[in-house]
Design a protein around this motif. Sequence first.
Motif, PDB file in Angstrom:
ATOM      1  N   GLU A  49      21.265  -0.482  -5.549  1.00  0.00           N
ATOM      2  CA  GLU A  49      22.609  -0.986  -5.839  1.00  0.00           C
ATOM      3  C   GLU A  49      23.207  -1.612  -4.586  1.00  0.00           C
ATOM      4  O   GLU A  49      24.196  -1.144  -4.030  1.00  0.00           O
ATOM      5  N   THR A 340      31.817   1.859  -6.373  1.00  0.00           N
ATOM      6  CA  THR A 340      31.784   1.722  -7.832  1.00  0.00           C
ATOM      7  C   THR A 340      31.664   0.245  -8.203  1.00  0.00           C
ATOM      8  O   THR A 340      31.756  -0.639  -7.345  1.00  0.00           O
ATOM      9  N   ASN A 341      31.464  -0.003  -9.484  1.00  0.00           N
ATOM     10  CA  ASN A 341      31.365  -1.387  -9.963  1.00  0.00           C
ATOM     11  C   ASN A 341      32.608  -1.814 -10.740  1.00  0.00           C
ATOM     12  O   ASN A 341      32.564  -2.743 -11.535  1.00  0.00           O
ATOM     13  N   GLU A 344      33.789  -5.584  -9.958  1.00  0.00           N
ATOM     14  CA  GLU A 344      32.848  -6.704 -10.022  1.00  0.00           C
ATOM     15  C   GLU A 344      33.445  -7.832 -10.865  1.00  0.00           C
ATOM     16  O   GLU A 344      34.157  -7.563 -11.842  1.00  0.00           O
ATOM     17  N   MET A 348      31.331  -6.091  -5.200  1.00  0.00           N
ATOM     18  CA  MET A 348      30.168  -5.464  -5.814  1.00  0.00           C
ATOM     19  C   MET A 348      30.001  -4.045  -5.276  1.00  0.00           C
ATOM     20  O   MET A 348      30.525  -3.687  -4.213  1.00  0.00           O
ATOM     21  N   ILE A 349      29.251  -3.247  -6.015  1.00  0.00           N
ATOM     22  CA  ILE A 349      29.031  -1.870  -5.606  1.00  0.00           C
ATOM     23  C   ILE A 349      28.304  -1.823  -4.264  1.00  0.00           C
ATOM     24  O   ILE A 349      27.390  -2.608  -4.002  1.00  0.00           O
ATOM     25  N   ASN A 397      36.528  -4.648 -14.024  1.00  0.00           N
ATOM     26  CA  ASN A 397      35.301  -4.532 -14.812  1.00  0.00           C
ATOM     27  C   ASN A 397      35.282  -3.210 -15.580  1.00  0.00           C
ATOM     28  O   ASN A 397      35.126  -2.140 -14.987  1.00  0.00           O
TER      29      ASN A 397
END
Length: 465
Positions: A49, A340-341, A344, A348-349, A397
Amino acid sequence: MIYKNSYFKKELRQAYLGNKISTNRKLASALFLGLFSFALYFVFQTLQESVLSDVVPEIMQPSFFSTLYLYIHISVLFNSFYFILYYDYLFFSEIRKNSWYLLIQMGYQPVIMFFSKFLALMYSVLLIYTVGFIVTVVLTFLLKYTFIIAYLPSLYFVGLADLFLVTILSMTFSLFAKTIINGRYWAFLSLVLIFILKLTLGQYNIISNRVAMQNFYNLFDLKVSVYWPVTLVIITACGLICLFRSRNLAKYYNVPSYSDIMPANVQLAEIDPKTGKEILLGGKLKSGWRSRIVDTVATVFLIIFICGALGFNLLIILINASTPGQEVSIRGVIPFVFNTNTMEPEIMINDLAYFQKVDVQYPINEGQVILFEDKNVLYVERVVAKTDNQLTVDIDNYPPMSLVGAMKKTITRQDVHGIYTGRNRWLGALILFANTIVGRILFLLVPTVLLFYQGQIYKYLKKEK
């Protein structure tokens, strides 16, 4: 120099220091390469990730392709390192030491001697490379990935061609390098040259494509890359240069320079008949300042690496130790690792996000991404509404099947710690790596070892100049 066997057998023994390293040691080296590639693959899996998944997906995929792709590159690096370490034994520096002179006078053919030396070295390289390739395949079976045999021949050929090219280039450069240390620099340059060629000629576009590599003939698609014709020209040119240059050098006895035969700290001078002044002979003075420049540059790079690695570790410790209200601030900028995402594609993560530290008087507008505190926890969300002293924030997101807007919350202006100004995906990946065991060793233990043993390292590198 007396040989009890043929010249080829002598070179075969010397190609991997046969008097010190047996076939078992070669097989052990191959096993090490396979295990190291396999371990490195797992290290990269801890960085799934991160930006690496977007930039180099070919080494991040759960497949045989990724492990073997790593192996063929590690194999070239390993052999290049071996060439540099044992340069004096493996290449043509022995011609300058007149090892070939008597053999030529005794009737040995330079052409046969060249091919014997090259084939003996390639035999050992091929043995280690092939066994290591098989070990990597066997180890990958343990992961129960889908076995696709179609791209194995292509990957094997690419790695073998790289080894062949770096060997012939190193041999060619060794005919022109007058000192061992310069020859080692040229051996390293051979590796860099191959990488540049593959990158600029588009070869990486093919070998990094798992689908394209399932067809062996795609490697030679001239519409995509002209790497192989260029490589063939280089190999042919290097072969011809080695043949003629080695033959010409071996015909004559090479007289050592003054710097080689004079005692330490002694210089030879002559009197100029016109001026009556003393003139230093030989290249001792010249080599002295060159040596000092190389030592100075190496020392500077070593200091930069040690300080950079230790400083980076300190930064990571400070970031990890940050708590709400006590965040690390560097010249008014708060570095924050986003885990975290929820934001996004803006963030980004595992990106390292930058937030400008602000006070309660700083104006905040709708649409800005902010760092704020809520119930003693730090959050990063976007401002979607603003009323007096209150801000409504939400994430960008939402996971699939989630109710959009469910995460909206209202905070006060005093809860805001910073405003988002940018991000760095590579630093985020580096921090993610540094938090692993391998990363800790690399950024903390290795600089410490270099700091205490730099003197011994310098002595080893300089002992055969």
